[in-house]
Design a protein around this motif. Structure first.
Motif, PDB file in Angstrom:
ATOM      1  N   PRO A   2       0.816  -1.208   0.000  1.00  0.00           N
ATOM      2  CA  PRO A   2       0.000   0.000   0.000  1.00  0.00           C
ATOM      3  C   PRO A   2       0.852   1.261   0.000  1.00  0.00           C
ATOM      4  O   PRO A   2       0.467   2.274  -0.556  1.00  0.00           O
ATOM      5  CB  PRO A   2      -0.829  -0.101   1.273  1.00  0.00           C
ATOM      6  CG  PRO A   2      -0.691  -1.470   1.784  1.00  0.00           C
ATOM      7  CD  PRO A   2       0.503  -2.072   1.139  1.00  0.00           C
ATOM      8  N   THR A   5       2.017   1.953  -3.717  1.00  0.00           N
ATOM      9  CA  THR A   5       0.901   2.387  -4.549  1.00  0.00           C
ATOM     10  C   THR A   5       0.542   3.839  -4.254  1.00  0.00           C
ATOM     11  O   THR A   5       0.287   4.623  -5.160  1.00  0.00           O
ATOM     12  CB  THR A   5      -0.320   1.488  -4.324  1.00  0.00           C
ATOM     13  OG1 THR A   5       0.060   0.138  -4.539  1.00  0.00           O
ATOM     14  CG2 THR A   5      -1.450   1.855  -5.248  1.00  0.00           C
ATOM     15  N   SER A   6       0.554   4.229  -2.990  1.00  0.00           N
ATOM     16  CA  SER A   6       0.217   5.617  -2.650  1.00  0.00           C
ATOM     17  C   SER A   6       1.303   6.584  -3.133  1.00  0.00           C
ATOM     18  O   SER A   6       1.005   7.713  -3.521  1.00  0.00           O
ATOM     19  CB  SER A   6      -0.019   5.759  -1.141  1.00  0.00           C
ATOM     20  OG  SER A   6       1.174   5.506  -0.433  1.00  0.00           O
ATOM     21  N   ARG A   7       2.555   6.154  -3.110  1.00  0.00           N
ATOM     22  CA  ARG A   7       3.636   7.020  -3.614  1.00  0.00           C
ATOM     23  C   ARG A   7       3.489   7.229  -5.128  1.00  0.00           C
ATOM     24  O   ARG A   7       3.675   8.331  -5.617  1.00  0.00           O
ATOM     25  CB  ARG A   7       5.000   6.413  -3.312  1.00  0.00           C
ATOM     26  CG  ARG A   7       5.413   6.571  -1.885  1.00  0.00           C
ATOM     27  CD  ARG A   7       6.821   6.071  -1.684  1.00  0.00           C
ATOM     28  NE  ARG A   7       7.174   6.149  -0.278  1.00  0.00           N
ATOM     29  CZ  ARG A   7       8.213   5.564   0.251  1.00  0.00           C
ATOM     30  NH1 ARG A   7       9.019   4.850  -0.512  1.00  0.00           N
ATOM     31  NH2 ARG A   7       8.476   5.684   1.530  1.00  0.00           N
ATOM     32  N   TRP A   9       0.761   7.033  -6.808  1.00  0.00           N
ATOM     33  CA  TRP A   9      -0.423   7.856  -7.026  1.00  0.00           C
ATOM     34  C   TRP A   9      -0.109   9.331  -6.747  1.00  0.00           C
ATOM     35  O   TRP A   9      -0.497  10.218  -7.484  1.00  0.00           O
ATOM     36  CB  TRP A   9      -1.558   7.358  -6.116  1.00  0.00           C
ATOM     37  CG  TRP A   9      -2.892   7.846  -6.550  1.00  0.00           C
ATOM     38  CD1 TRP A   9      -3.659   7.330  -7.531  1.00  0.00           C
ATOM     39  CD2 TRP A   9      -3.613   8.952  -6.025  1.00  0.00           C
ATOM     40  NE1 TRP A   9      -4.814   8.035  -7.668  1.00  0.00           N
ATOM     41  CE2 TRP A   9      -4.799   9.060  -6.733  1.00  0.00           C
ATOM     42  CE3 TRP A   9      -3.365   9.880  -5.003  1.00  0.00           C
ATOM     43  CZ2 TRP A   9      -5.744  10.029  -6.484  1.00  0.00           C
ATOM     44  CZ3 TRP A   9      -4.314  10.843  -4.759  1.00  0.00           C
ATOM     45  CH2 TRP A   9      -5.487  10.918  -5.494  1.00  0.00           C
TER      46      TRP A   9
END
Length: 144
Positions: A2, A5-7, A9
């Motif tokens: 997670p 993926t957030s980086r 995004w």
């Protein structure tokens, strides 16, 4: 996972925002330039560039004995009649003016006679205006 993926995004969001800012800045500049008044040339200034003219010269002899003179004749295009022309020779990598001059005649023609050529070897001569802005190609004369 997670965190990765957030980086990604966040990076994609930042890149998109930066791209939008650059595009909007470019279009604003383009619109500003389209609305700018077109500058008109003043009547006293020409938008065309002036040509400086050209000089062609030919020697009557390409080989002479030491102590003889050479006559150069030719045509000066786009040079006013009455303009003074001088004879120059290449000496130590520089063009130096000799004591031979003439003026451009009507129709752009001229002729002048060189000083006595005393140095044996190849002498490179040219005809130039006194300001040096217009000159002929070099003419090689062998002195023996």
């Amino acid at each position: 996972m997670p965190v990765t993926t957030s980086r990604r995004w966040a990076r994609a969001l930042a890149a998109g925002a930066l791209s939008a800012a650059l595009v909007s800045a470019g279009s604003a500049a383009a619109l500003a330039s389209d609305n700018a008044p077109v500058a008109k040339p003043s009547p006293s200034h020409s938008t065309m560039t002036k040509t400086k003219g050209s000089i062609t010269a030919k020697a009557n002899h390409t080989t002479v004995k030491a102590g003889e003179t050479v006559k150069l004749a030719g045509h000066a295009k786009d040079v006013k009649p009455g303009t003074k022309l001088v004879l120059q020779h290449l000496h130590n990598g520089k063009w130096t003016t000799l004591h031979a001059s003439t003026t451009v005649k009507k129709g752009g023609v001229f002729s002048l006679t060189s000083n006595k050529l005393g140095t044996k070897g190849t002498e490179h001569l040219r005809v130039a205006t006194t300001d040096g802005k217009t000159h002929s190609s070099a003419v090689a004369v062998k002195v023996h």
